[in-house]
Design a protein around this motif. Sequence first.
Motif, short mmCIF file in Angstrom:
data_model
loop_
_atom_site.label_atom_id
_atom_site.label_comp_id
_atom_site.label_asym_id
_atom_site.label_seq_id
_atom_site.Cartn_x
_atom_site.Cartn_y
_atom_site.Cartn_z
N THR A 53 0.87 -1.17 0.00
CA THR A 53 0.00 0.00 0.00
C THR A 53 0.90 1.23 0.00
OG1 THR A 53 -0.13 0.26 2.40
CG2 THR A 53 -1.69 -1.29 1.38
N GLN A 67 -8.42 -1.73 3.59
CA GLN A 67 -8.74 -1.53 2.17
C GLN A 67 -7.98 -2.53 1.30
OE1 GLN A 67 -7.81 2.69 2.00
NE2 GLN A 67 -9.96 3.26 2.03
N THR A 89 -9.56 -5.69 -1.06
CA THR A 89 -9.16 -5.97 -2.44
C THR A 89 -8.78 -7.43 -2.61
OG1 THR A 89 -8.48 -3.69 -2.85
CG2 THR A 89 -7.48 -5.38 -4.25
N ALA A 98 -10.80 -9.48 -5.21
CA ALA A 98 -10.01 -9.75 -6.41
C ALA A 98 -9.40 -11.15 -6.41
CB ALA A 98 -8.92 -8.69 -6.58
N ARG A 141 -19.65 -7.07 -3.51
CA ARG A 141 -18.71 -6.94 -4.61
C ARG A 141 -19.09 -5.74 -5.49
NH1 ARG A 141 -15.22 -9.36 -7.79
NH2 ARG A 141 -15.06 -11.33 -6.71
N TRP A 197 -17.96 -2.54 -3.92
CA TRP A 197 -16.50 -2.43 -4.05
C TRP A 197 -16.13 -1.96 -5.45
CZ3 TRP A 197 -13.10 -5.94 -6.79
CH2 TRP A 197 -11.75 -5.67 -6.59
N LEU A 253 -14.22 1.51 -6.84
CA LEU A 253 -13.07 1.57 -7.74
C LEU A 253 -13.35 2.50 -8.90
CD1 LEU A 253 -12.01 -2.18 -7.94
CD2 LEU A 253 -10.90 -0.35 -6.65
#
Length: 183
Positions: A7, A110, A114, A118, A171, A174, A178
């Motif tokens: 990050t 965060q 992901t 993902a 999802r 999220w 993005l």
Amino acid sequence: MRAQMKTQRLLLRWLEPEDAKAVQAGCNNWNVARMLAVVPHPYPDGLAEEWIAGHANQRARGLGSAFAITLEGTLIGVVGIDNQKTGEFELGYWLGEAYWGKGFATEAAQAAVTIGFADLGVGHLTSGYFEENAASGSVLTKCGFEYSGKSNRHCLARGEDMPSHDLVMTRDRWIDGLVQQGS
């Protein structure tokens, strides 16, 4: 599932056996343990080693994983996604007390979100926090979680059920986040 994620300020990586001492020290702090559901206090010798040793099997079975949150090579906490206890994928985290209030929990959470969406391909994530831990609620809402109800969660360190707020992130939410970040 990826073994690490960078990050802005942190490196999240799979926990290693040599992290056990730092995990035990962090979880043995009453101010940390009393805000977590599944951490005993005092934190017994050998428990961190046992817990870390189980992660490879957890990952192999597609049940998520915990990650060391490191700052300049120092373990400052743990964040993870797992579905062993609730049957749903749940985000959990803790930071050492010296690192509270600096945005590290939000940054690590965060990144873990992901990984959940993902890498694990989950449809939604759950999380929660004890009612008295408003700072954790703030972390979750900054990550995009939405309130889904109240419940009582058992706190192992306290040995009692505590009022808790439950949250969820889908999802789709999220992905929407993005897209908004990219505009």
